[in-house]
Motif scaffolding. Structure first.
Motif, PDB file in Angstrom:
ATOM      1  N   LEU A 113       0.865  -1.190   0.000  1.00  0.00           N
ATOM      2  CA  LEU A 113       0.000   0.000   0.000  1.00  0.00           C
ATOM      3  C   LEU A 113       0.900   1.238   0.000  1.00  0.00           C
ATOM      4  O   LEU A 113       1.656   1.447  -0.926  1.00  0.00           O
ATOM      5  CB  LEU A 113      -0.937  -0.035   1.218  1.00  0.00           C
ATOM      6  CG  LEU A 113      -1.974  -1.167   1.198  1.00  0.00           C
ATOM      7  CD1 LEU A 113      -2.637  -1.339   2.545  1.00  0.00           C
ATOM      8  CD2 LEU A 113      -3.031  -0.886   0.133  1.00  0.00           C
ATOM      9  N   SER A 114       0.827   2.020   1.058  1.00  0.00           N
ATOM     10  CA  SER A 114       1.772   3.130   1.177  1.00  0.00           C
ATOM     11  C   SER A 114       1.912   3.430   2.656  1.00  0.00           C
ATOM     12  O   SER A 114       1.052   3.028   3.459  1.00  0.00           O
ATOM     13  CB  SER A 114       1.265   4.368   0.440  1.00  0.00           C
ATOM     14  OG  SER A 114       0.268   4.993   1.230  1.00  0.00           O
ATOM     15  N   GLU A 115       2.956   4.118   3.029  1.00  0.00           N
ATOM     16  CA  GLU A 115       3.199   4.355   4.442  1.00  0.00           C
ATOM     17  C   GLU A 115       2.028   5.113   5.074  1.00  0.00           C
ATOM     18  O   GLU A 115       1.602   4.822   6.180  1.00  0.00           O
ATOM     19  CB  GLU A 115       4.508   5.128   4.623  1.00  0.00           C
ATOM     20  CG  GLU A 115       5.210   4.755   5.900  1.00  0.00           C
ATOM     21  CD  GLU A 115       6.745   4.890   5.758  1.00  0.00           C
ATOM     22  OE1 GLU A 115       7.392   4.992   6.796  1.00  0.00           O
ATOM     23  OE2 GLU A 115       7.239   4.909   4.628  1.00  0.00           O
ATOM     24  N   ALA A 116       1.505   6.082   4.302  1.00  0.00           N
ATOM     25  CA  ALA A 116       0.432   6.906   4.849  1.00  0.00           C
ATOM     26  C   ALA A 116      -0.836   6.091   5.091  1.00  0.00           C
ATOM     27  O   ALA A 116      -1.672   6.466   5.914  1.00  0.00           O
ATOM     28  CB  ALA A 116       0.134   8.059   3.888  1.00  0.00           C
ATOM     29  N   GLN A 117      -0.967   4.984   4.376  1.00  0.00           N
ATOM     30  CA  GLN A 117      -2.209   4.215   4.481  1.00  0.00           C
ATOM     31  C   GLN A 117      -2.171   3.161   5.571  1.00  0.00           C
ATOM     32  O   GLN A 117      -3.204   2.597   5.909  1.00  0.00           O
ATOM     33  CB  GLN A 117      -2.504   3.536   3.147  1.00  0.00           C
ATOM     34  CG  GLN A 117      -3.049   4.506   2.124  1.00  0.00           C
ATOM     35  CD  GLN A 117      -3.561   3.736   0.940  1.00  0.00           C
ATOM     36  OE1 GLN A 117      -2.765   3.240   0.149  1.00  0.00           O
ATOM     37  NE2 GLN A 117      -4.862   3.620   0.842  1.00  0.00           N
ATOM     38  N   VAL A 118      -0.981   2.845   6.039  1.00  0.00           N
ATOM     39  CA  VAL A 118      -0.876   1.830   7.089  1.00  0.00           C
ATOM     40  C   VAL A 118      -0.344   2.498   8.360  1.00  0.00           C
ATOM     41  O   VAL A 118       0.809   2.903   8.423  1.00  0.00           O
ATOM     42  CB  VAL A 118       0.049   0.675   6.675  1.00  0.00           C
ATOM     43  CG1 VAL A 118       0.028  -0.428   7.731  1.00  0.00           C
ATOM     44  CG2 VAL A 118      -0.360   0.116   5.320  1.00  0.00           C
ATOM     45  N   VAL A 119      -1.194   2.626   9.332  1.00  0.00           N
ATOM     46  CA  VAL A 119      -0.848   3.325  10.562  1.00  0.00           C
ATOM     47  C   VAL A 119      -0.355   2.323  11.590  1.00  0.00           C
ATOM     48  O   VAL A 119      -1.022   1.324  11.851  1.00  0.00           O
ATOM     49  CB  VAL A 119      -2.090   4.055  11.130  1.00  0.00           C
ATOM     50  CG1 VAL A 119      -1.730   4.786  12.418  1.00  0.00           C
ATOM     51  CG2 VAL A 119      -2.658   5.003  10.094  1.00  0.00           C
ATOM     52  N   THR A 120       0.822   2.609  12.179  1.00  0.00           N
ATOM     53  CA  THR A 120       1.327   1.690  13.213  1.00  0.00           C
ATOM     54  C   THR A 120       1.596   2.418  14.540  1.00  0.00           C
ATOM     55  O   THR A 120       2.000   1.792  15.518  1.00  0.00           O
ATOM     56  CB  THR A 120       2.628   0.988  12.752  1.00  0.00           C
ATOM     57  OG1 THR A 120       3.556   1.990  12.336  1.00  0.00           O
ATOM     58  CG2 THR A 120       2.354   0.035  11.591  1.00  0.00           C
ATOM     59  N   ASP A 121       1.355   3.723  14.574  1.00  0.00           N
ATOM     60  CA  ASP A 121       1.504   4.494  15.820  1.00  0.00           C
ATOM     61  C   ASP A 121       0.480   3.978  16.841  1.00  0.00           C
ATOM     62  O   ASP A 121      -0.731   4.014  16.583  1.00  0.00           O
ATOM     63  CB  ASP A 121       1.264   5.973  15.497  1.00  0.00           C
ATOM     64  CG  ASP A 121       1.310   6.847  16.740  1.00  0.00           C
ATOM     65  OD1 ASP A 121       0.735   6.455  17.781  1.00  0.00           O
ATOM     66  OD2 ASP A 121       1.909   7.936  16.660  1.00  0.00           O
TER      67      ASP A 121
ATOM     68  N   VAL B 249      -5.302  -0.016   8.529  1.00  0.00           N
ATOM     69  CA  VAL B 249      -5.254   0.331   7.107  1.00  0.00           C
ATOM     70  C   VAL B 249      -6.349   1.352   6.831  1.00  0.00           C
ATOM     71  O   VAL B 249      -7.510   1.136   7.195  1.00  0.00           O
ATOM     72  CB  VAL B 249      -5.468  -0.917   6.218  1.00  0.00           C
ATOM     73  CG1 VAL B 249      -5.639  -0.514   4.756  1.00  0.00           C
ATOM     74  CG2 VAL B 249      -4.310  -1.884   6.376  1.00  0.00           C
ATOM     75  N   LEU B 250      -5.952   2.458   6.223  1.00  0.00           N
ATOM     76  CA  LEU B 250      -6.928   3.472   5.818  1.00  0.00           C
ATOM     77  C   LEU B 250      -7.178   3.293   4.319  1.00  0.00           C
ATOM     78  O   LEU B 250      -6.477   3.871   3.485  1.00  0.00           O
ATOM     79  CB  LEU B 250      -6.387   4.873   6.111  1.00  0.00           C
ATOM     80  CG  LEU B 250      -5.928   5.102   7.558  1.00  0.00           C
ATOM     81  CD1 LEU B 250      -5.242   6.469   7.712  1.00  0.00           C
ATOM     82  CD2 LEU B 250      -7.107   4.991   8.522  1.00  0.00           C
ATOM     83  N   ALA B 251      -8.144   2.470   3.998  1.00  0.00           N
ATOM     84  CA  ALA B 251      -8.388   2.141   2.590  1.00  0.00           C
ATOM     85  C   ALA B 251      -9.042   3.311   1.869  1.00  0.00           C
ATOM     86  O   ALA B 251      -9.930   3.972   2.418  1.00  0.00           O
ATOM     87  CB  ALA B 251      -9.295   0.911   2.496  1.00  0.00           C
ATOM     88  N   THR B 252      -8.599   3.549   0.643  1.00  0.00           N
ATOM     89  CA  THR B 252      -9.227   4.596  -0.166  1.00  0.00           C
ATOM     90  C   THR B 252      -9.868   4.031  -1.422  1.00  0.00           C
ATOM     91  O   THR B 252     -10.469   4.781  -2.196  1.00  0.00           O
ATOM     92  CB  THR B 252      -8.210   5.689  -0.572  1.00  0.00           C
ATOM     93  OG1 THR B 252      -7.144   5.063  -1.291  1.00  0.00           O
ATOM     94  CG2 THR B 252      -7.640   6.390   0.650  1.00  0.00           C
TER      95      THR B 252
END
Lengths: 453, 453
Positions: free
Chosen positions: A11-19, A42-45
């Motif tokens: 995906l992309s770094e911005a779409q997968v949050v691990t914080d 995952v912030l799916a668009t």
């Protein structure tokens, strides 16, 4: 490489949050339930993002917890240990809105009220209106088969769902249903997904039915009763007279008291229940006049009627204050049983008895026209879990609902909260069949494990 | 001992029919399809009989073809070789009718119109009204998710089904759904059974929703149009104006001609289509006046309006003559596509083009408010199978319906007749999932094999 890194790469770094802090904010719903430790969010668009996520999850055997806005009241979108939270909240396109066919094709992150507003521009409306309509998503509404105030006339979310685009656990795409008002090609997979709490697949688009918006302003009444049974009898009489209310809400004394303590609505000491009803028919005034008369015939002490939109909002406003008033008083376990309409007075009486027996505060509102009752169990602020006596009272209420021919949940769903009681209603054969169906869609058990069934 | 003798021993001689002529009369539906050679017919009178039959069938691996009155139009109850036909027609009890809760609990052999009449005694009605309502059973209606004329306002059979008692393939009993208006406990198994053509289990009781019967007599109109497109535009305008017709039927020139040839209705040579509509609202006269005006605005040459029940019956009577008039002309393949409402004129134009191209007689009626179109393909009396050109024209019609965003069947079901085209609509993933669901309920594949999916 950790599995999650492979996902970030796809995906992309911005779409997968691990914080961890951000994960936590995506791991909860509106219940008190403490989530497990999820791997990430995952912030799916797009549908492709969902396909990528599910293929990755299948490859690495990672559980997936799909979610919309997290306004659920049963724990269906509470994250579990080691899971990926899959947020559909950014998929907000209304792909199509056809006034001629009275349908819309929407992505799961569309806010309920946004779809309704888009429909109103064409003289249409999206009928299902859960109380969370300004903040909840169509995807979440579908996952829980959400109800609302207008259900009494227009049905629940399932009644407005015509077809779905779904990503299955292994990343395959399934299209269910149709764009037409009728259809019987094969089994009703659309209806199966609605209310399945993300356990069968991830909805990435829905074809929903719109309806003509009422032309004239609705007419509204609010009636006060000295007894709950009288109010219940008035509901029965109104429905039996074919008045077809577009809203029919019942508030008990405890709820009214909480509202009065907060906003001083001038509550009479003799008032034990309030009934608020509305008609949006072309002959709304005549219908509400009939409902008013039926309330008076069934012992109402006072009935206010109005067809001005502002005054109507004031009358319904009392109902809208109910949850806020209760939340001031303590932490809330919001329950959601449904009984045959004629059992409504018995059910509310049983709730009151359970409150006394277990020394628990319960304040109740009901979508009375549907027999859908929301007893709110109020306990001390800051308590993480409802105390034992709340669960004891809730257990009694659930069993009584089933004994009266009712169901454990009318519109909020099973989630995690109702798991304990589920088999009481579904029975052993039903439970086995439901698990079999789950395995057809999700043989590895990755989709929202432990929810719904 | 032959397997069937064991069944006779478990039931009774009177309940298990093995006379070939009687078997044949229970092996057919209303299609032209030739049945296979069934072993016998069970005339079940109770749930226990069904349990006994299914346990026996599982033990002996005998396929079972459940049936009601055999009025189906898609071959779903046509018997197959070596099968037992399981007739539910003698299970005719209305177990309960609750006016207060507006529900009834009925056995599958109850005739649709009998339930409706029982409901009317309490000011209620059973809304789904397939054209076969005087002879078809609730069980058959559920199995096919039957529609009807009133669907346009009140929805199809699934919209009236709340809960089911089902005997599974192995004889276990499954209770689905509920007695309440709303409920989301577990997956929607009730909706899954409705329309499944007896392939998942045998329905032995159903809890169905009743609705308030209209109080005033309905108001009715019949409008004649010089072009089909004008009539289609009038339908769109009527629905868009929120007139909420309780009936909205469209007849094409070929249908009107067939009726006129039979009963001389004084058909004008310029009339290409007739639209018949009704309102059962409390303000029915005003609604029909609006519909009449909209018809005139969209080019109707003549509109008759009446609120007298006798005259209304005359207007609707033309519609009721449609099938009889066609059956006089030849053997009939009655088809059942459904398209988005706006595609109705295109669909009917495509049907007319297919008729010309393949030199086939097609006469069409439509539940126009739902976009549900019944093209009737007429071929020579005495022909066992529709000739090749009929199938070629039907194939073209089906593909065109799908291309217009429609479905292969709006209300008659898949049965045997639509099997060839099914995967075009369901797709490979959908087909696989449906087969998986079938296997959960019926792992040995004994229930109505080869139907529905």
């Amino acid at each position: 490489m950790r599995p999650i890194d492979a996902l970030v790469n796809s995906l992309s770094e911005a779409q997968v949050v691990t914080d961890p802090d951000v994960i936590d904010s995506y791991a909860r719903d509106r219940t008190f339930l403490e989530p497990g430790k999820a791997l990430g969010v995952v912030l799916a668009t797009s549908r492709d993002d969902v396909v990528t996520t599910m293929k990755w999850a299948t490859e690495h055997r990672v559980p997936v917890v799909p979610r919309g806005a997290g306004t659920g009241l049963a724990g269906a979108s509470v994250a579990s240990d080691g899971a990926i939270v899959l947020s559909l909240a950014k998929m907000t396109a209304i792909r199509e809105l056809s006034p001629a066919d009275e349908i819309a094709v929407v992505e799961p992150g569309v806010i309920n009220a946004d779809l309704d507003r888009a429909a109103r521009e064409h003289g249409l409306m999206y009928a299902p209106d859960p109380s969370s309509y300004e903040i909840s998503t169509i995807g979440g509404n579908l996952a829980t088969n959400a109800g609302g105030l207008r259900c009494v006339k227009y049905g629940v979310t399932r009644d407005s769902a015509l077809g779905l685009e779904v990503v299955l656990a292994d990343g395959r795409i399934l299209n269910t249903g149709r764009r037409t008002m009728k259809g019987v090609t094969g089994y009703d997979l659309t209806g199966l997904f609605v209310g399945s709490e993300g356990t069968l697949g991830v909805i990435t688009a829905a074809t929903v039915r719109l309806r003509r918006a009422p032309i004239a302003p609705p007419s509204t009444f609010a009636a006060e009763f000295g007894s709950l049974r009288d109010a219940g009898a008035a509901v029965s009489a109104i429905m039996a007279a074919g008045c077809q209310p577009s809203l029919m809400e019942l508030l008990d004394r405890a709820t009214l008291q909480a509202i009065d303590d907060w906003r001083n609505i001038g509550l009479e000491s003799s008032t034990q229940a309030m009934l608020i009803g509305q008609s949006d028919a072309t002959d709304a005034d005549a219908m509400v006049e009939r409902m008013e008369r039926l309330c008076m015939e069934h012992g109402a002490s006072f009935v206010a009627v109005s067809s001005s939109p502002e005054e109507a909002e004031e009358l319904i406003g009392v109902r809208r204050l109910a949850y806020g008033a209760k939340e001031r008083m303590g932490a809330c376990l919001v329950e959601d049983i449904c009984v045959p309409r004629s059992a409504l007075p018995d059910m509310i009486t049983a709730i009151e008895a359970a409150a006394v027996r277990h020394d628990v505060r319960i304040a109740t509102v009901a979508h009375a026209g549907d027999g859908n009752v929301h007893p709110v169990f109020i306990f001390e602020h800051g308590t993480l879990e409802p105390p034992a006596e709340v669960w004891a009272a809730a257990d009694e209420v659930f069993r009584q609902a089933l004994a009266l021919g009712g169901t454990l949940t009318g519109e909020h769903g099973v989630g995690l909260l109702k798991q304990r009681w589920l088999e009481l209603e579904a029975g052993p054969v039903g439970t086995e069949i439901q698990r079999g169906i789950k395995a057809v869609f999700d043989p590895l058990g990755l989709l929202n494990p432990g929810k719904a069934i």
